[in-house]
Design an enzyme around this catalytic site. Structure first.
Site, PDB file in Angstrom:
ATOM      1  N   CYS A 431      -8.602  -4.381   8.107  1.00  0.00           N
ATOM      2  CA  CYS A 431      -7.805  -3.232   7.670  1.00  0.00           C
ATOM      3  C   CYS A 431      -6.682  -3.825   6.814  1.00  0.00           C
ATOM      4  O   CYS A 431      -6.959  -4.473   5.818  1.00  0.00           O
ATOM      5  CB  CYS A 431      -7.305  -2.416   8.856  1.00  0.00           C
ATOM      6  SG  CYS A 431      -6.561  -3.367  10.196  1.00  0.00           S
ATOM      7  N   GLY A 434      -5.312  -6.381  10.212  1.00  0.00           N
ATOM      8  CA  GLY A 434      -6.486  -6.908  10.890  1.00  0.00           C
ATOM      9  C   GLY A 434      -6.404  -6.860  12.396  1.00  0.00           C
ATOM     10  O   GLY A 434      -7.079  -7.641  13.073  1.00  0.00           O
ATOM     11  N   GLN A 475      -3.773  -1.816  18.238  1.00  0.00           N
ATOM     12  CA  GLN A 475      -2.349  -2.071  18.091  1.00  0.00           C
ATOM     13  C   GLN A 475      -1.458  -1.041  18.770  1.00  0.00           C
ATOM     14  O   GLN A 475      -0.378  -1.390  19.248  1.00  0.00           O
ATOM     15  CB  GLN A 475      -2.016  -2.120  16.596  1.00  0.00           C
ATOM     16  CG  GLN A 475      -0.584  -2.485  16.284  1.00  0.00           C
ATOM     17  CD  GLN A 475      -0.345  -2.519  14.787  1.00  0.00           C
ATOM     18  OE1 GLN A 475      -1.234  -2.188  14.001  1.00  0.00           O
ATOM     19  NE2 GLN A 475       0.833  -2.923  14.382  1.00  0.00           N
TER      20      GLN A 475
END
Length: 500
Positions: A431, A434, A475
């Site tokens: 992304c 990452g 995340q």
């Protein structure tokens, strides 16, 4: 004192204080002619005699002296009060200048700047009630080095989950994640003292985190999965208890390395990082790339590579990794720009050569939620085929509005992997940093296989395994909840198919 005119000097008009032209004013408190001496000089201090009676009243002159003293005291009090106010204003002005870099008189600017910052970093989630912030970048630099995404303290609501559902002892407060404080602890905790982390000693907190990541598990059958997916409080508690396992930046204290990392504190864990081949083995910069190997379902080694979105400085390194690892598929889950740059456009419109690798675009297919590019890679006499799935419907640090498109992409990538040559290497997923969207995609792919094979899922276990190899995978708490929702939806699809 106020002096009063004698009533004899007033004009006939009632309440008038104007004198007649031929009259001199006569003040009531001025000595009369009878009280003056023969030489025209007034008598000195003729005070009326008084005796101290029961009332103890003072004469006119004593009252005047008393009032003068009271007036002087009032003046002195006002002077000291004014000095006190001025001193307090000066102190507040100095504090504001030290704290905000501007004076008290610029407080409007400070308030506006703070308000703008809060507005820029606080966003309403698309999927749950969690709040997260964008990565803050220094836009003044000619070649900005993005900062680490800052976690919003307002969203750090930590509720304790049912301890009976977990098989490990919850770690302390410093191990909870999702706040600026916890991220600072991650980045500043002394870690390994030797290069690359070899032979270093772990602190007790780090040992506790590693133990949690190795042993954490929470197996969910279909009924438990559906219930768990709707229990936001329990998911938040579980997420915040799971260590992020970020890398201490001191482990990568090498000159020039900062230009190879998109975010200063999102770094590859040392034991699982991808090492690019170099003629000089001691040339660390040439062999470095911000990427980690990740295991797949059933302990399949190096099934995936999680990496950051390539920067202008690392496009050549990225293509070297693609060729070196014989990757058949790239999954890109970010836009090129989302308020700021998230990924460099590392592929050509037609043909380009990087590090001796010729990349040619063969075809481009546009689907509803992603685009598919097919490349031909050629290096020397060898030629390979590569697919890139570019998913653009997933905002940074948030979740897609709908789960089905992600499931379709996961299944499409699995089919493409089965069709790839047996000698093919890991699937590369990235992304921007990452870790967030990349972690969700890889976790969903692994868990879908587990659900089909075993009929149960262990989302906590998968998250822990991913974070052991690359810190911060999945995340945000919102993303962790979203993975549960996706797996719940996938299980319903499997059940519906089985019934048919």
């Amino acid at each position: 004192m106020t002096r009063r005119l004698s009533s004899s000097t007033r004009s006939p008009t009632e309440d008038s204080i104007f004198l007649r032209p031929d009259e001199d004013p006569v003040w009531l408190d001025e000595p009369t002619k009878a009280e003056k001496t023969g030489d025209g000089a007034p008598k000195k201090d003729r005070l009326p005699e008084r005796k101290d009676g029961p009332a103890g009243r003072q004469g006119p002159q004593g009252e005047e002296v008393f009032m003068h003293k009271v007036y002087a005291l009032l003046i002195e009090f006002q002077r000291w009060a004014a000095l006190f106010v001025v001193s307090q204003v000066t102190v507040v002005h100095m504090v504001c200048k030290w704290r905000y870099g501007t004076g008290l008189w610029s407080s409007g600017t400070v308030s506006r700047e703070i308000g703008d910052r809060r507005q820029s970093v606080s966003r309403q989630p698309s999927f749950t009630l969690s709040e997260w912030t964008d990565a803050q970048e220094d836009l003044l630099d000619l070649e900005p080095i993005p900062q680490t995404p800052v976690f919003d303290l307002g969203g750090d609501t930590r509720t304790e989950g049912d301890a009976a559902t977990l098989t490990v002892t919850p770690v302390g407060l410093q191990e909870r994640r999702g706040s600026n404080v916890s991220l600072t602890l991650d980045m500043c905790t002394p870690g390994c003292t030797e290069p690359y982390g070899y032979g270093g000693q772990l602190s007790p907190r780090e040992q506790s985190a590693q133990e949690y990541l190795r042993e954490g598990t929470h197996i969910l059958n279909p009924a438990m999965l559906h219930t768990r997916a709707m229990d936001d409080q329990s998911l938040q508690a579980e997420f915040y208890e799971t260590p992020m396992n970020f890398v201490d930046p001191k482990e990568y204290n090498y000159p020039g390395l900062v230009r190879k990392n998109r975010y200063k504190t999102i770094l590859p864990n040392t034991h699982s990082r991808v090492i690019l081949k170099a003629q000089d083995e001691e040339d660390f910069l040439f062999s470095y790339i911000n990427a980690n190997y990740l295991n797949g379902y059933g302990g399949e080694e190096r099934a995936y590579i999680a990496t950051q979105g390539p920067t202008v400085n690392t496009v050549g390194d990225f293509w070297r990794m693609v060729w070196q690892e014989r990757s058949p598929i790239i999954v890109m889950i970010t836009n090129l720009e989302e308020k700021n740059e998230k990924c460099a456009e590392y592929w050509p419109e037609d043909t380009v050569t990087h590090e001796g690798i010729e990349i040619t675009v063969v075809s481009v297919t546009q689907e509803d939620d992603y685009s598919l590019r097919v490349f031909t890679l050629k290096c020397g006499e060898e030629e390979r085929s590569l697919r890139q799935y570019w998913y653009t419907s997933w905002p940074d640090q948030k979740t897609p509005d709908k789960a089905p498109p992600l499931l379709e992409l996961v299944q499409e990538v699995e089919r493409a992997r089965e069709e790839a040559p047996p000698s093919s290497g890991p699937i590369i997923v990235h992304c921007s940093a990452g870790i967030g969207r990349t972690g969700c995609f890889i976790a969903t792919s692994v868990l879908c296989k587990q659900l089909r094979s075993e009929g149960v899922v262990d989302i906590l276990r998968t998250t822990c395994q991913l974070r052991l190899d690359r810190g911060g995978m999945i995340q945000t708490c919102e993303q962790y909840q979203f993975v549960h929702h996706v797996l719940s939806l996938y299980e319903k699809q499997l059940s519906h198919t089985a019934e048919e």
